[in-house]
Design a protein around this motif. Structure first.
Motif, short mmCIF file in Angstrom:
data_model
loop_
_atom_site.label_atom_id
_atom_site.label_comp_id
_atom_site.label_asym_id
_atom_site.label_seq_id
_atom_site.Cartn_x
_atom_site.Cartn_y
_atom_site.Cartn_z
N LEU A 18 60.39 70.11 32.07
CA LEU A 18 59.19 69.66 32.78
C LEU A 18 59.26 68.19 33.20
O LEU A 18 58.69 67.80 34.21
N GLY A 19 59.94 67.37 32.40
CA GLY A 19 60.08 65.96 32.76
C GLY A 19 60.81 65.78 34.08
O GLY A 19 60.43 64.94 34.90
N HIS A 20 61.86 66.59 34.29
CA HIS A 20 62.60 66.53 35.56
C HIS A 20 61.67 66.87 36.73
O HIS A 20 61.60 66.16 37.72
N ILE A 21 60.98 68.01 36.61
CA ILE A 21 60.17 68.50 37.72
C ILE A 21 59.00 67.57 37.99
O ILE A 21 58.63 67.33 39.14
N SER A 22 58.42 67.02 36.94
CA SER A 22 57.31 66.09 37.12
C SER A 22 57.71 64.90 37.98
O SER A 22 56.95 64.46 38.85
N SER A 23 58.91 64.38 37.77
CA SER A 23 59.36 63.21 38.53
C SER A 23 59.86 63.56 39.92
O SER A 23 59.87 62.72 40.82
N LEU A 24 60.28 64.83 40.14
CA LEU A 24 60.86 65.22 41.43
C LEU A 24 59.87 65.90 42.37
O LEU A 24 60.05 65.88 43.59
N TYR A 322 56.61 58.50 32.03
CA TYR A 322 57.15 59.63 31.29
C TYR A 322 56.10 60.70 30.99
O TYR A 322 54.91 60.43 30.94
N VAL A 323 56.59 61.91 30.80
CA VAL A 323 55.76 63.02 30.34
C VAL A 323 56.11 63.32 28.89
O VAL A 323 57.29 63.47 28.55
N THR A 324 55.10 63.37 28.03
CA THR A 324 55.31 63.77 26.65
C THR A 324 54.94 65.25 26.51
O THR A 324 54.32 65.83 27.40
N LEU A 325 55.30 65.83 25.40
CA LEU A 325 55.02 67.25 25.15
C LEU A 325 54.28 67.38 23.83
O LEU A 325 54.82 67.03 22.78
N GLU A 326 53.04 67.85 23.92
CA GLU A 326 52.19 67.98 22.73
C GLU A 326 52.18 66.68 21.92
O GLU A 326 52.34 66.66 20.71
N ASN A 359 48.08 66.15 36.63
CA ASN A 359 48.32 65.47 35.35
C ASN A 359 49.54 64.54 35.45
O ASN A 359 50.18 64.23 34.45
N ALA A 360 49.84 64.11 36.66
CA ALA A 360 51.08 63.35 36.91
C ALA A 360 51.03 61.96 36.26
O ALA A 360 49.99 61.30 36.26
N PRO A 361 52.17 61.52 35.72
CA PRO A 361 52.25 60.17 35.12
C PRO A 361 52.50 59.10 36.18
O PRO A 361 53.50 58.41 36.15
N GLU A 362 51.57 59.00 37.13
CA GLU A 362 51.77 58.07 38.24
C GLU A 362 51.69 56.61 37.79
O GLU A 362 52.44 55.77 38.30
N ASN A 363 50.78 56.31 36.86
CA ASN A 363 50.59 54.93 36.42
C ASN A 363 50.78 54.74 34.92
O ASN A 363 50.89 53.61 34.45
N ARG A 364 50.78 55.82 34.18
CA ARG A 364 50.95 55.76 32.72
C ARG A 364 51.52 57.08 32.25
O ARG A 364 51.47 58.08 32.96
N ASP A 365 52.05 57.09 31.03
CA ASP A 365 52.57 58.33 30.46
C ASP A 365 51.44 59.35 30.33
O ASP A 365 50.30 59.00 30.03
N THR A 366 51.77 60.61 30.58
CA THR A 366 50.80 61.69 30.39
C THR A 366 51.42 62.77 29.52
O THR A 366 52.64 62.80 29.31
N ASP A 367 50.58 63.65 29.03
CA ASP A 367 51.03 64.66 28.07
C ASP A 367 50.92 66.05 28.65
O ASP A 367 49.93 66.38 29.32
N PHE A 368 51.96 66.86 28.40
CA PHE A 368 51.87 68.28 28.73
C PHE A 368 51.44 69.01 27.46
O PHE A 368 52.12 68.96 26.43
#
Length: 546
Positions: A18-24, A322-326, A359-368
């Motif tokens: 998911l981290g890859h896809i979130s950034s792409l 970045y995207v975190t997970l749980e 839920n994109a981490p455009e300005n700060r880390d977000t969580d999936f």
């Protein structure tokens, strides 16, 4: 207006997560939007098949690196296709065309005096009997004290040299390497200090980069740009095309970022079209990637372009946090990740695209969170959008003579729709994708309220013409929503397009009457809430079986 969109190249050493896809994903949203506007778009990327991670994975499995690269390049292609990515050219760095283009760039930098020889101290593993490239060395970051690789600390974003690390270890065998002298080629990055200072100042003034890119790049420049090694002792990669260095490979980050240019040239070769309009001073370009890739797109690649006298420096830097997970950091080594080949089997691709955008981490880390992902699908895609489409179409279907009565879109609704195209378009162009999608869904909720307030089920008994006008307005809203949402959630938009027999999508408000649909299809299905716990159980089980 030519638009170049360049998506970062994932390493072909493991499945996408998911981290890859979130950034792409922003790259595809941009490409779809600008195509709808009628602009000339070139959207390129590829799989990084030459990097150290592939060589390490191959050594661990005891196979040839090409087997690893082939496996994951095929997987990447499949995942991107299933998620609706619309690359004009998705290639790979072990393609002979890429090697040739990169060598040409390297030779031009050498000819222009920006590459020189230098004898340096380098880490050597006596156990493996080889000089160690950056990513073959791990240790402690001297700046923040976190675990780091030899090329960069992901925690504090400091660009490193393996010699900088504390408690250095060989990634292959775990032994402590020794220091030996070795001759390498260096890129005169320091020569571009003044030009890159002006470049980032211009980007900051025009607000065309994400804030993280501005701040990190200013930090690197303020610290003073240091010349960087551009050759490596690697088993795979692009051969250095300079005498006495033929046994070395071109440093992967010099080589990988050059892939944007090589991919565009491959596209030109395959289509017979010219790329000149995508590589000049008037080109608008979007470079889409994660936070860890910022310096390579804002410092190294612009310096390379300046060094070969290409004026098409990146104009827009779309760099996600970045995207975190749980609430935990993603970790591929610990198997703490949501793998794309897995999630795409069980969930609608638009559900994935929607959640990663809203839920994109455009300005700060977000969580999936599995809970938020499933609730988001049920409440927004199904409950708000899907419900509005479904209730309207089913109601229209009950009126046999619907197409015989003329209606016009209410001026106030038309004005709202007109403003929405402008605001959403502006947000997309400025890389505020989350805001653009939020604006659309705010209008969807208003449209549901419009339906409820008008009460067409009562109008049908008391004022049939008024009922058809209400439903006609709702059909026009749905047609426009499909166009507006197409860059974000293209699969459901295509279904609406078929149901309403719409023309090819553009970025202009649809003002014509929409006829009664001959086909009605449910856009989204409800996800049972028991799946939240099932997914969490699978995640923890997956981690234990790493």
């Amino acid at each position: 207006m030519p638009i170049l969109i360049s998506g970062a190249w994932p390493y072909a050493n493991g499945p996408l997560h998911l981290g890859h896809i979130s950034s792409l994903l922003p790259g595809d949203i941009l490409a779809r939007y600008f195509r709808q506007k009628g602009e000339k778009v070139l959207y390129v990327s590829g799989s990084d098949c030459n990097g150290t991670p592939i060589a390490i994975r191959a050594k661990q499995e005891g196979v040839d690196p090409k087997i690893i690269a082939d496996r994951y390049h095929a997987s990447f292609n499949d995942c991107f296709k299933q998620l609706g990515f619309t690359y004009d050219c998705y290639t790979r760095t072990d393609h002979s065309h890429h090697h040739q283009i990169v060598q040409n760039i390297f030779l031009e930098l050498y000819k222009n005096g920006y590459i020189y020889r230098k004898t340096v101290e380098q880490l050597y593993c006596e156990y493996d009997q080889q000089f160690l490239p950056d990513r073959y060395v791990e240790g402690i970051c001297p700046v923040c004290g976190s675990d780091a690789r030899g090329d960069q600390c992901d925690h504090c974003s400091t660009i490193l040299d393996p010699m900088d690390l504390i408690n250095r270890k060989c990634k292959l065998c775990g032994h402590t390497p020794v220091v030996k002298k070795n001759e390498h080629l260096y890129f005169r990055l320091s020569a571009f200090q003044k030009q890159l200072t002006q470049y980032v100042d211009h980007a900051e003034k025009n607000k065309t980069w994400r804030e993280n890119a501005i701040q990190l790049t200013k930090r690197y420049i303020h610290e003073g740009l240091q010349d960087r090694a551009v050759s490596r002792d690697l088993p795979i990669g692009v051969n250095v095309p300079i005498k006495e260095f033929e046994d070395k490979k071109i440093y992967v980050w010099i080589e990988a970022v050059s892939g944007y240019y090589s991919a565009s040239q491959l596209w030109a070769k395959q289509t017979g079209k010219s790329t000149d309009c995508y590589w000049n001073e008037n080109t608008i370009s979007y470079y889409v990637h994660g936070k860890d890739n910022i310096p390579f797109h804002t410092v190294i690649w612009p310096a390379i372009l300046l060094g070969i006298h290409k004026p098409a420096l990146p104009t827009h830097i779309v760099s996600n946090e970045y995207v975190t997970l749980e609430k935990r950091k993603l970790s591929t080594s610990k198997n703490w990740a949501v793998w794309i080949p897995d999630i795409i089997k069980r969930y609608h691709p638009d559900s994935i695209r929607y959640f990663l955008t809203i839920n994109a981490p455009e300005n700060r880390d977000t969580d999936f969170s599995w809970r938020e992902f499933i609730l988001s699908h049920n409440s927004e895609l199904l409950g708000a959008y899907g419900n509005f489409v479904n209730r309207t179409l089913k109601f229209v279907d009950k009126i046999s003579d619907f197409n015989t009565i003329h209606y016009e879109l209410e001026p106030t609704l038309q004005e709202k729709i007109n403003r929405l195209y402008k605001s959403v378009g502006k947000n997309i162009e400025e890389a505020h994708f989350k805001q653009g999608l939020e604006d659309i869904f705010r209008f969807i909720r208003e449209s549901n309220k419009y339906f409820d307030d008008k009460k067409p089920w009562i109008q049908l008994q008391t004022d049939k013409k008024g009922c058809i006008s209400t439903l006609g307005n709702c059909l026009s809203i749905i047609a426009n929503l499909a166009q507006l949402l197409s860059p974000f959630i293209p699969f459901s938009s295509r279904e609406v397009q078929k149901m309403l027999d719409l023309d090819n999508f553009s970025w202009q408000p649809i003002q014509k009457e929409i006829l009664k649909p001959k086909l009605i299809k449910t856009l989204f299905e409800r996800i049972d809430l028991v799946q939240i716990q099932e997914e969490l159980d699978n995640l923890y089980k997956q981690e234990k079986n790493e």
